[in-house]
Design an enzyme around this catalytic site. Sequence first.
Site, PDB file in Angstrom:
ATOM      1  N   THR A  69     -52.668 -13.363  51.060  1.00  0.00           N
ATOM      2  CA  THR A  69     -52.379 -12.912  52.425  1.00  0.00           C
ATOM      3  C   THR A  69     -50.995 -12.272  52.566  1.00  0.00           C
ATOM      4  O   THR A  69     -50.650 -11.791  53.640  1.00  0.00           O
ATOM      5  CB  THR A  69     -52.457 -14.094  53.415  1.00  0.00           C
ATOM      6  N   ARG A 108     -54.601 -17.759  55.932  1.00  0.00           N
ATOM      7  CA  ARG A 108     -54.658 -16.881  57.104  1.00  0.00           C
ATOM      8  C   ARG A 108     -55.813 -15.885  56.993  1.00  0.00           C
ATOM      9  O   ARG A 108     -55.678 -14.813  56.380  1.00  0.00           O
ATOM     10  CB  ARG A 108     -53.317 -16.179  57.292  1.00  0.00           C
ATOM     11  N   TYR A 123     -38.454 -27.765  44.544  1.00  0.00           N
ATOM     12  CA  TYR A 123     -39.095 -26.471  44.293  1.00  0.00           C
ATOM     13  C   TYR A 123     -38.993 -26.115  42.810  1.00  0.00           C
ATOM     14  O   TYR A 123     -39.999 -25.796  42.164  1.00  0.00           O
ATOM     15  CB  TYR A 123     -38.454 -25.367  45.150  1.00  0.00           C
TER      16      TYR A 123
HETATM   17  P1  NDP Z   1     -45.130 -15.290  50.287  1.00  0.00           P
HETATM   18  O1  NDP Z   1     -44.653 -16.349  51.224  1.00  0.00           O
HETATM   19  O2  NDP Z   1     -45.041 -13.877  50.718  1.00  0.00           O
HETATM   20  O3  NDP Z   1     -46.638 -15.606  49.846  1.00  0.00           O
HETATM   21  C1  NDP Z   1     -47.067 -16.899  49.556  1.00  0.00           C
HETATM   22  C2  NDP Z   1     -48.586 -16.931  49.549  1.00  0.00           C
HETATM   23  O4  NDP Z   1     -49.011 -18.274  49.233  1.00  0.00           O
HETATM   24  C3  NDP Z   1     -49.196 -16.576  50.888  1.00  0.00           C
HETATM   25  O5  NDP Z   1     -50.287 -15.714  50.695  1.00  0.00           O
HETATM   26  C4  NDP Z   1     -49.688 -17.918  51.438  1.00  0.00           C
HETATM   27  O6  NDP Z   1     -50.866 -17.732  52.195  1.00  0.00           O
HETATM   28  C5  NDP Z   1     -50.030 -18.649  50.144  1.00  0.00           C
HETATM   29  N1  NDP Z   1     -50.075 -20.094  50.336  1.00  0.00           N
HETATM   30  C6  NDP Z   1     -49.049 -20.939  50.625  1.00  0.00           C
HETATM   31  N2  NDP Z   1     -49.512 -22.189  50.788  1.00  0.00           N
HETATM   32  C7  NDP Z   1     -50.861 -22.133  50.584  1.00  0.00           C
HETATM   33  C8  NDP Z   1     -51.904 -23.089  50.613  1.00  0.00           C
HETATM   34  N3  NDP Z   1     -51.665 -24.388  50.889  1.00  0.00           N
HETATM   35  N4  NDP Z   1     -53.169 -22.695  50.367  1.00  0.00           N
HETATM   36  C9  NDP Z   1     -53.432 -21.403  50.087  1.00  0.00           C
HETATM   37  N5  NDP Z   1     -52.485 -20.440  50.038  1.00  0.00           N
HETATM   38  C10 NDP Z   1     -51.223 -20.815  50.299  1.00  0.00           C
HETATM   39  O7  NDP Z   1     -44.277 -15.516  48.957  1.00  0.00           O
HETATM   40  P2  NDP Z   1     -44.352 -14.795  47.508  1.00  0.00           P
HETATM   41  O8  NDP Z   1     -45.386 -13.756  47.456  1.00  0.00           O
HETATM   42  O9  NDP Z   1     -42.960 -14.437  47.166  1.00  0.00           O
HETATM   43  O10 NDP Z   1     -44.738 -16.054  46.636  1.00  0.00           O
HETATM   44  C11 NDP Z   1     -45.853 -16.083  45.765  1.00  0.00           C
HETATM   45  C12 NDP Z   1     -45.547 -17.029  44.618  1.00  0.00           C
HETATM   46  O11 NDP Z   1     -44.421 -16.538  43.904  1.00  0.00           O
HETATM   47  C13 NDP Z   1     -45.183 -18.454  45.031  1.00  0.00           C
HETATM   48  O12 NDP Z   1     -45.796 -19.348  44.118  1.00  0.00           O
HETATM   49  C14 NDP Z   1     -43.663 -18.490  44.884  1.00  0.00           C
HETATM   50  O13 NDP Z   1     -43.181 -19.789  44.607  1.00  0.00           O
HETATM   51  C15 NDP Z   1     -43.486 -17.571  43.716  1.00  0.00           C
HETATM   52  N6  NDP Z   1     -42.165 -16.962  43.538  1.00  0.00           N
HETATM   53  C16 NDP Z   1     -41.572 -16.231  44.548  1.00  0.00           C
HETATM   54  C17 NDP Z   1     -40.346 -15.640  44.338  1.00  0.00           C
HETATM   55  C18 NDP Z   1     -39.615 -14.894  45.400  1.00  0.00           C
HETATM   56  O14 NDP Z   1     -38.362 -14.784  45.315  1.00  0.00           O
HETATM   57  N7  NDP Z   1     -40.299 -14.331  46.386  1.00  0.00           N
HETATM   58  C19 NDP Z   1     -39.686 -15.699  43.020  1.00  0.00           C
HETATM   59  C20 NDP Z   1     -40.394 -16.499  42.057  1.00  0.00           C
HETATM   60  C21 NDP Z   1     -41.591 -17.062  42.313  1.00  0.00           C
HETATM   61  P3  NDP Z   1     -51.187 -18.474  53.593  1.00  0.00           P
HETATM   62  O15 NDP Z   1     -49.877 -18.785  54.253  1.00  0.00           O
HETATM   63  O16 NDP Z   1     -52.030 -17.488  54.325  1.00  0.00           O
HETATM   64  O17 NDP Z   1     -51.954 -19.676  53.180  1.00  0.00           O
HETATM   65  C1  8X3 Z   2     -38.047 -18.039  43.872  1.00  0.00           C
HETATM   66  C2  8X3 Z   2     -36.773 -17.591  43.259  1.00  0.00           C
HETATM   67  O1  8X3 Z   2     -34.319 -18.158  42.955  1.00  0.00           O
HETATM   68  O2  8X3 Z   2     -35.281 -18.509  45.171  1.00  0.00           O
HETATM   69  O3  8X3 Z   2     -38.796 -18.789  42.983  1.00  0.00           O
HETATM   70  O4  8X3 Z   2     -35.824 -19.994  43.379  1.00  0.00           O
HETATM   71  S1  8X3 Z   2     -35.515 -18.616  43.716  1.00  0.00           S
END
Ligand code: NDP
Ligand code: 8X3
Length: 252
Positions: A11, A35, A151
Amino acid sequence: MSQIAFITGATSGFGAACARVFAAHGWSLVLCGRRLERLETLRIELAGAVSVHAFALDIRDELAVNTAIAALPSAFAEVDVLVNNAGLALGLEPAQRCDMEDWQRMIDTNIKGLLYCTRALLPGMVSRNRGHIVNVGSVAGSYPYPGGNVYGATKAFVQQFSLNLRADLLGTRVRVTNVEPGLAESEFSLVRYKGDDDKAARTYEGTEPLRPDDIADIVYWAATRPGHVNLNRIEVMPVCQAFSPFAIHREA
Ligand code: NDP
Ligand code: 8X3
């Protein structure tokens, strides 16, 4: 027949970008997240070009995960690539001030939810002797930072689980990759700061962070290497990010 990618957390952010990249290459898609409206919009955007099966799913609900996967329409059942992307960080407080409920939600989503999806799809991949689990870890799983407490620990779990999965899968052609991004702009910080737009925006101020498209390219690239190649881990940071020195506290 086109290949099938199952993407959790489609999403927003990386998951939505992954959906678009796989779709651009003609893959059929299984998309989930909580969502439904956003999933429906994405499904309509992509469905002209590729087949899309989208449904609301909270990956913390083991029964719902198992039920949804058991009920996949036959055209989507033989998943080639699972992108375990759904996840979140909550808060950046020192451990002694953290909210236990935040810790539990991160564990329930980033660890347990990822396990439910993996465990439900893995037997099919093994029996077909074909498949790829791409986990979305984080640099936070390798490098500690203040406030990263649970985290980072969930992402360390994902890193080690990815390696241990591959150890179990030796002798099969099922692949496992952990993609470990650093600073990337998405809704991640808005979620971490519980809807505080200003704090979220400040995270990226004056930086050129990774973009969701960068991560989607990497995920797609990892998933499309020749079948004898397994990328164990891919760590990626934006050029504006590097490592901290060790912190040393000195008495005044
Ligand atoms: P976003 O917040 O943009 O996206 C997160 C996604 O996870 C959303 O689609 C959300 O969908 C979904 N999600 C969260 N909780 C649930 C749940 N209980 N069930 C189903 N879906 C869920 O963040 P990112 O795209 O940045 O994050 C994606 C991944 O990358 C995560 O695992 C994050 O930890 C990881 N990550 C992110 C980094 C960053 O700096 N952005 C760096 C390193 C890793 P919805 O809310 O609709 O359920
Ligand atoms: C997301 C990157 O540096 O905020 O995983 O942990 S950081």
